[in-house]
Write an enzyme that holds these catalytic residues in place. Structure first.
Site, PDB file in Angstrom:
ATOM      1  N   GLY A 427      34.256  10.583 -14.998  1.00 47.99           N
ATOM      2  CA  GLY A 427      34.692   9.306 -15.505  1.00 47.99           C
ATOM      3  C   GLY A 427      33.942   9.051 -16.802  1.00 47.99           C
ATOM      4  O   GLY A 427      33.477   9.859 -17.589  1.00 47.99           O
ATOM      5  N   SER A 428      33.383   7.938 -17.072  1.00 53.30           N
ATOM      6  CA  SER A 428      32.712   7.655 -18.320  1.00 53.30           C
ATOM      7  C   SER A 428      31.291   8.407 -18.739  1.00 53.30           C
ATOM      8  O   SER A 428      30.872   8.247 -19.715  1.00 53.30           O
ATOM      9  CB  SER A 428      32.617   5.991 -18.642  1.00 53.30           C
ATOM     10  OG  SER A 428      34.092   5.476 -18.702  1.00 53.30           O
ATOM     11  N   SER A 429      30.598   8.533 -17.510  1.00 55.16           N
ATOM     12  CA  SER A 429      29.610   9.364 -17.567  1.00 55.16           C
ATOM     13  C   SER A 429      29.632  10.574 -18.254  1.00 55.16           C
ATOM     14  O   SER A 429      28.551  11.177 -19.041  1.00 55.16           O
ATOM     15  CB  SER A 429      28.840   9.380 -16.014  1.00 55.16           C
ATOM     16  OG  SER A 429      29.536  10.686 -15.744  1.00 55.16           O
ATOM     17  N   PHE A 430      30.814  11.194 -18.744  1.00 59.31           N
ATOM     18  CA  PHE A 430      31.181  12.321 -19.674  1.00 59.31           C
ATOM     19  C   PHE A 430      31.190  12.092 -21.189  1.00 59.31           C
ATOM     20  O   PHE A 430      31.043  12.959 -21.970  1.00 59.31           O
ATOM     21  CB  PHE A 430      32.266  12.723 -19.038  1.00 59.31           C
ATOM     22  CG  PHE A 430      32.641  14.251 -19.540  1.00 59.31           C
ATOM     23  CD1 PHE A 430      31.630  15.160 -19.363  1.00 59.31           C
ATOM     24  CD2 PHE A 430      33.884  14.606 -20.171  1.00 59.31           C
ATOM     25  CE1 PHE A 430      32.042  16.635 -19.469  1.00 59.31           C
ATOM     26  CE2 PHE A 430      34.068  16.070 -20.677  1.00 59.31           C
ATOM     27  CZ  PHE A 430      33.070  16.974 -20.207  1.00 59.31           C
ATOM     28  N   LYS A 431      31.452  10.695 -21.466  1.00 61.52           N
ATOM     29  CA  LYS A 431      31.586  10.313 -22.896  1.00 61.52           C
ATOM     30  C   LYS A 431      30.313  10.717 -23.598  1.00 61.52           C
ATOM     31  O   LYS A 431      30.592  11.127 -24.745  1.00 61.52           O
ATOM     32  CB  LYS A 431      31.675   8.971 -22.902  1.00 61.52           C
ATOM     33  CG  LYS A 431      33.144   8.600 -22.386  1.00 61.52           C
ATOM     34  CD  LYS A 431      33.132   6.878 -22.364  1.00 61.52           C
ATOM     35  CE  LYS A 431      34.523   6.431 -21.503  1.00 61.52           C
ATOM     36  NZ  LYS A 431      34.606   5.072 -21.510  1.00 61.52           N
TER      37      LYS A 431
END
Length: 693
Positions: A427-431
């Site tokens: 999810g957004s932890s990959f941004k």
């Protein structure tokens, strides 16, 4: 007295082809008129030892010896001694002369479980019409052995090494457990009901208890062990389960006539289930283990690491048992030491894990399906590896009932599944990863406004009904810093398309995707596409930008990537033992440019510090933290409106000069309708305050 000069002879006895054997037929009385010499008879006799042909050995004895010892007693005596000491090699050297009394001097070198036994001896023969026959007594086995003596083999048990945490606290080692058993003479006259009660308390079977009581060695005053239970301070939790306090459990057990509880030593795991999937457990070796490790000193009585650190460090933790062979007289006194092999205790190992942090993280998420990696981002020292739910390692050591085994295997939350070794949609932890790649390759301008698109967006009509959605609209420019603060999916979908699939794939490969993390625990490799796939599809590429699509990331790998943000762009190598050099090692140097790492770091600080930041709830007064939250949707297809969600929180002390910093990557399953990634912030708030100051 005259002696006939004899040529000294040496012969070695093996089980392979070439064994010096004098056929039994040669010894059958009256068959041949010419017969072997006395030393050849001795060779034939000795050759039977390794062949374990004790019946044929008996044929070499003279009549007087046969009258003194029966065939059965002879076979039993020799078999028990030679096989009991583990005789595997035998060399006999004829070293003397044959006298008128028909005596042959010789020396023996014998390989045993305790090493080499050597001695000088002599054999006397009776010469009869058809040949030489041995005048046998026990001294032919060992020179000082009498018929009333016993040959004893004492196993010297090696101590398995202890696993310590960074502060010297035991994670796995020798300790005290309780052994619950019965004394038959003190049991009720009709004990069936008592046995039923005992079986219920110990989660064992009545049949098993009955079988234990019926063993041949059991006497009225014998303590018959039934089951070991975990001993822990004021509590005796049954087999690692959270049971009744020890006093209550003991009262219930001791109320049964004949029950006795004693202390005994065994392998213990003080953190129990809180470190089960990290530390692992030992179990008795199997036939397969013995076959796979033929030269490592294992016996049928050994234990071997089966999981976790116990398995990973098995070669170092495993000790080698010693052995002593000696003669004991009829009074039980030691008479002569024959051989001694010193035991070699296993190596003690100190790992970088912090006992208390491991404990605290497990407690915070004990009711969840989750995993957590805590690491010092400057040194790579892994401080905690947590997977919930888990199992208590002691259950495997003390003995697990069928009910317990079934409960573990049938539990839908999968307590045997090691989540910190697996990979999940980030999810957004990959941004921040997308941001760092875009900045490092010059494909992304951090100050550029990629445009407002509301809460849903698609590249063009070719996407049909598919839309990228985001949670928040915000008044500030749609640049990198604000996109990270508000966790803007649309910005990162556009960023991924702008960077391009080929560049992203190349950079993902550079930072360790599609390969295992160089770490003592084997991990599932992180991926950005499924096997055989590519980022050529625009929708998949856009979804990859915000950690969806086919992206799966291992949490240990994620921690290593995030470490680059405080290491000038270089990814630290995670370690569980202190490097011999004392200096940190990098897994991938210059994974990102120093400028890119600094830009991402400063933006992630604002995710915490800004009141609008998705990580603001994790803010700790007086400590500069940086973080990124993430919520990953897990569904069967793009059209699926159900499914579940994974919550992520990656948070770290943001001061690059801080040597005792903390980087914590956490993932929890099924956070939908529980606040998404905010659920993790709530669970970790107090822990972060305690461990980052």
């Amino acid at each position: 007295m005259k002696h006939k000069k004899r040529k000294i002879g040496v012969f070695t006895i093996f089980l392979a082809v070439g064994v010096v054997v004098v056929a039994a037929a040669l010894m059958l009385r009256g068959v041949f008129r010419s017969f072997p010499s006395a030393d050849e008879v001795l060779e034939g006799y000795m050759s039977c030892i390794l062949e374990k042909d004790y019946d044929r050995m008996y044929q070499y004895l003279d009549d007087t010896s046969r009258r003194i010892i029966s065939r059965e007693d002879f076979i039993s005596r020799n078999q028990n001694i030679y096989e009991g000491i583990g005789t595997t090699g035998l060399q006999v050297t004829i070293s003397g002369a044959e006298s008128e009394e028909n005596e042959v001097a010789y020396s023996v070198s014998m390989e045993t479980e305790a090493g080499t036994v050597t001695f000088n001896n002599h054999a006397r023969f009776t010469k009869e019409k058809d040949g030489y026959y041995l005048q046998w007594d026990d001294s032919l086995i060992f020179p000082d052995l009498l018929s009333t003596d016993r040959v004893r083999v004492e196993e010297l048990k090696a101590q398995r090494g202890t696993i310590y945490d960074r502060n010297g606290l035991v994670l796995a080692g020798q300790g005290t457990v309780s052994s619950v058993g019965l004394i038959p003479g003190k049991m009720s006259e009709e004990p069936s009901e008592d046995i039923r009660r005992l079986a219920g308390l110990l989660d064992t079977t009545e049949e098993g208890i009955q079988e234990a009581l019926q063993q041949s060695w059991v006497k009225e005053d014998t303590f018959v062990p039934v089951r070991k239970i975990k001993k822990s301070g004021v509590e005796n939790a049954l087999l690692g389960e959270a049971g009744a306090p020890g006093s209550q459990l003991e009262q219930e057990l001791l109320a049964i006539p004949g029950v006795m509880i004693t202390d005994t030593e065994d392998r213990v795991y003080p953190l129990g289930e809180k470190a089960g999937l990290l530390v692992g457990y030992v179990q008795a070796v199997t036939a397969e283990d013995l076959e796979a490790n033929p030269d490592k000193g294992y016996t049928s009585q050994s234990r071997i690491g089966k999981a976790g650190l116990e398995k990973l460090y098995e070669d170092r933790l495993h000790g080698t048992d010693g052995c002593r062979i000696y003669i004991e007289d009829q009074n039980g006194e030691e008479k002569e030491n024959l051989a001694y092999r010193e035991k070699q205790d296993g190596e003690d190992i100190t790992v970088t894990i912090d006992y208390q942090l491991q404990n605290d993280l497990y407690d915070a998420f004990a009711q969840d399906k989750s995993c957590h990696v805590a690491m010092n981002p400057k040194t790579g020292e892994v401080l905690a590896l947590v997977s919930t739910p888990s199992y208590d390692s002691s259950s495997f050591v003390l003995g697990m009932s069928e009910n317990q085994w079934n409960a573990l295997n049938d539990n839908p939350d999968q307590p045997m599944y090691n989540r910190f070794k697996a990979s999940f949609a980030p999810g957004s932890s990959f941004k921040p990863v997308i941001a760092a790649i875009g900045l490092s390759t010059g494909k992304l301008d951090p100050d550029a406004d990629l445009g407002k698109s509301g809460t849903s967006w698609q590249k063009d009509d070719s996407w049909g009904s598919y839309m990228v959605t985001t949670m928040h609209e915000y008044p500030e420019p749609s640049n990198l810093k604000n996109a990270l603060i508000y966790s803007d999916n649309i910005y990162f979908a556009k960023a991924a398309l702008q960077i391009g699939g080929d560049v992203l794939a190349e950079q993902f490969d550079r930072i360790g995707f599609q390969e295992e993390v160089p770490f003592v625990f084997g991990t599932t490799p992180s991926q950005y596409v499924n096997e055989g796939g590519s980022l050529s599809d625009d929708i998949l590429l856009a979804d990859t930008g915000y950690g969806q699509g086919e992206v799966l990331v291992n949490p240990i790998h994620m921690a290593a990537v995030y470490s680059a943000f405080v290491n000038g762009g270089s990814m630290i190598r995670p370690v569980l033992e202190y490097p011999e050099t004392g200096a940190p090692e990098y897994w991938i140097r210059d994974a990102f440019t120093a400028e890119a790492a600094e830009t991402v770091r400063s933006s992630l600080i604002q995710v915490i510090e800004s009141e609008n930041g998705t990580g603001h709830g994790a803010r700790v007064e007086g400590v500069v933290l940086a973080a990124k939250t993430g919520t990953a949707e897990i569904k069967d297809s793009k059209e699926d409106t159900g499914g579940t969600e994974l919550g992520w929180l990656a948070v770290f002390t943001a001061d690059p000069a801080r040597e005792n910093g903390l980087l914590l990557v956490s993932m929890a399953e099924d956070v939908k309708d529980r606040g998404g990634s905010n659920y993790l912030i709530g669970q970790e708030k107090e822990l972060l305050a305690a461990w980052t100051k």
